[in-house]
Design an enzyme around this catalytic site. Structure first.
Site, short mmCIF file in Angstrom:
data_model
loop_
_atom_site.label_atom_id
_atom_site.label_comp_id
_atom_site.label_asym_id
_atom_site.label_seq_id
_atom_site.Cartn_x
_atom_site.Cartn_y
_atom_site.Cartn_z
N GLU A 67 35.85 26.65 46.36
CA GLU A 67 35.40 28.09 46.50
C GLU A 67 34.16 27.96 47.33
O GLU A 67 33.09 28.16 46.98
CB GLU A 67 34.79 28.62 45.09
CG GLU A 67 36.38 28.53 44.03
CD GLU A 67 36.15 29.98 43.05
OE1 GLU A 67 36.75 30.52 42.95
OE2 GLU A 67 35.02 29.77 42.16
N SER B 165 38.03 35.43 47.04
CA SER B 165 38.74 37.00 47.90
C SER B 165 40.26 36.89 47.91
O SER B 165 40.57 37.32 48.99
CB SER B 165 37.90 37.19 49.08
OG SER B 165 36.70 37.57 48.85
N GLY C 163 38.93 35.95 41.05
CA GLY C 163 37.98 36.80 40.25
C GLY C 163 38.47 38.16 39.95
O GLY C 163 39.31 38.76 39.14
N GLY C 164 38.10 39.09 40.66
CA GLY C 164 38.24 40.49 40.93
C GLY C 164 39.71 40.85 40.96
O GLY C 164 39.94 41.67 39.89
N HIS D 46 31.07 26.79 38.37
CA HIS D 46 31.19 27.99 39.21
C HIS D 46 29.95 28.13 39.79
O HIS D 46 28.97 28.13 39.47
CB HIS D 46 31.85 29.18 38.11
CG HIS D 46 32.06 30.41 39.23
ND1 HIS D 46 31.37 31.34 39.77
CD2 HIS D 46 33.40 30.69 39.57
CE1 HIS D 46 32.04 32.15 40.45
NE2 HIS D 46 33.43 31.85 40.19
N ASN E 128 39.84 34.31 36.33
CA ASN E 128 38.21 34.24 35.94
C ASN E 128 37.83 35.82 35.77
O ASN E 128 37.52 36.35 36.66
CB ASN E 128 37.35 33.75 36.72
CG ASN E 128 35.94 33.64 36.43
OD1 ASN E 128 35.63 34.03 35.32
ND2 ASN E 128 34.94 33.17 37.42
N TRP E 129 37.91 36.22 34.44
CA TRP E 129 37.52 37.73 34.26
C TRP E 129 35.88 37.95 34.20
O TRP E 129 35.54 38.91 34.03
CB TRP E 129 37.87 38.07 32.84
CG TRP E 129 39.49 38.16 32.50
CD1 TRP E 129 40.18 37.73 33.63
CD2 TRP E 129 40.14 38.55 31.51
NE1 TRP E 129 41.61 37.81 33.24
CE2 TRP E 129 41.59 38.23 32.04
CE3 TRP E 129 40.03 38.91 30.19
CZ2 TRP E 129 42.74 38.70 31.05
CZ3 TRP E 129 40.96 39.23 29.34
CH2 TRP E 129 42.40 39.14 29.77
N LYS E 130 35.03 36.73 34.30
CA LYS E 130 33.76 36.84 34.38
C LYS E 130 33.18 37.68 33.09
O LYS E 130 33.78 37.92 32.03
CB LYS E 130 33.36 37.34 35.57
CG LYS E 130 33.77 36.44 36.85
CD LYS E 130 33.24 36.84 38.28
CE LYS E 130 34.01 36.03 39.22
NZ LYS E 130 33.38 36.25 40.52
N GLU F 87 28.48 30.80 40.57
CA GLU F 87 27.61 32.07 39.92
C GLU F 87 26.70 31.17 38.68
O GLU F 87 25.59 31.88 38.52
CB GLU F 87 28.37 33.14 39.37
CG GLU F 87 29.02 34.10 40.42
CD GLU F 87 29.91 34.80 40.19
OE1 GLU F 87 30.50 34.86 38.97
OE2 GLU F 87 30.84 35.34 40.99
N GLY G 97 34.02 37.34 45.98
CA GLY G 97 33.77 38.90 45.79
C GLY G 97 33.15 39.37 46.90
O GLY G 97 32.81 40.56 46.84
C1 PEP Z 1 35.64 33.52 41.65
O1 PEP Z 1 34.88 34.25 40.94
O2 PEP Z 1 35.86 32.64 41.24
C2 PEP Z 1 36.38 34.37 42.59
C3 PEP Z 1 37.19 33.69 43.54
O3 PEP Z 1 36.08 35.49 42.86
P1 PEP Z 1 36.84 36.74 43.76
O4 PEP Z 1 38.33 36.44 43.81
O5 PEP Z 1 36.56 37.96 43.32
O6 PEP Z 1 36.33 36.47 45.07
#
Ligand code: PEP
Length: 246
Positions: free
Chosen positions: A160, A205, A226-227, A93, A8-10, A95, A166
């Protein structure tokens, strides 16, 4: 079943960075024992499809509208994502649930839209830190599943924990196993045998140095990243640790 590693590049990356990331995946993603998906911003989807279109790396959106077309300024229809080359879309998600006020009822309408357009919806569920501290994670996830999934759901789930996204904070593997088992039982109760074949991703994470442990948990059908999906090296390092499950 092959695990799914989804990035997920957000809201990250201008054209030059996204092209470089897609190009690196194009060069290095062959021969993996998992399915790979990247979800760029709406604006980058066409370019990323040009770069990855003839590879096995799938492309998805990060959200979609419930409606197929019409006067919905700023929205993007599931049909538009499919038309642009997407095969999947992340929905619900945290967010969007927590910073955009999206409700599970809205998520359900979007899931229906995704299925209508032939996309695989990736539906995210997970508890906040306060809900976890109160021991309510299974109750919260049950409610999100009941309200977010339409009858006949076909797609992917992503567990999640909101407090792990994050933040670098990780749930214990036993806690992940417990919630994933709970999600599986809910899917089985809701969808019958069809609920046994759906992948349930873990997200929060996940990095190259902890991925193997999460991906080895029974009922973990892959990871939503994500990251660590923003660099080809770390994303592919996670993907190389995927395992085939029964
Ligand atoms: C996400 O935003 O779905 C996610 C899992 O982010 P991260 O891996 O950065 O925790």
């Amino acid at each position: 079943m092959r695990q799914l590693i989804a990035g997920n590049w957000k809201m990250n990356g201008l054209t030059v960075e996204c092209a470089a990331l897609a190009g690196a995946l194009r060069d290095q993603a062959a021969g993996l024992a998992c399915d790979l998906l990247v979800c760029p911003s709406f604006l980058q989807i066409a370019m990323v499809t040009d770069i990855l279109g003839d590879t096995k790396v799938a492309i998805g959106g990060q959200d979609c509208a419930a409606e197929p077309c019409g006067a919905h300024t700023g929205d993007v229809a599931a049909e538009m994502l499919a038309d642009a080359g997407c095969t999947a879309v992340i929905l619900g998600h945290s967010e969007r649930r927590h910073t955009r006020g999206e409700t599970s009822m809205q998520v359900r309408a979007k899931v229906r839209a995704a299925m209508r357009a032939g996309l695989s919806p990736i539906v995210c569920v997970g508890e906040t830190e306060a809900e976890r501290d109160a021991g309510r994670e299974q109750e919260v996830v049950s409610r999100q599943l009941a309200e977010s999934l339409p009858d006949g759901f076909a797609g992917v789930l992503a567990y999640e924990p909101v407090w792990a996204i994050g933040t670098g904070r990780l749930p214990a593997l036993e806690e992940v196993a417990t919630v994933h088992n709970h999600i599986r039982a809910s899917l089985r109760a809701r969808l019958g045998v069809a609920g046994l074949g759906l992948r349930i991703l873990y997200g929060g994470s996940v990095k190259a140095d902890n991925a193997a442990a999460f991906l080895a948990v029974p009922e973990v059908g892959g990871a939503l990243i994500g990251g660590a999906s923003l660099q080809a090296e770390s994303f592919l390092a996670i993907a190389r640790q995927a395992v085939e499950t029964l």
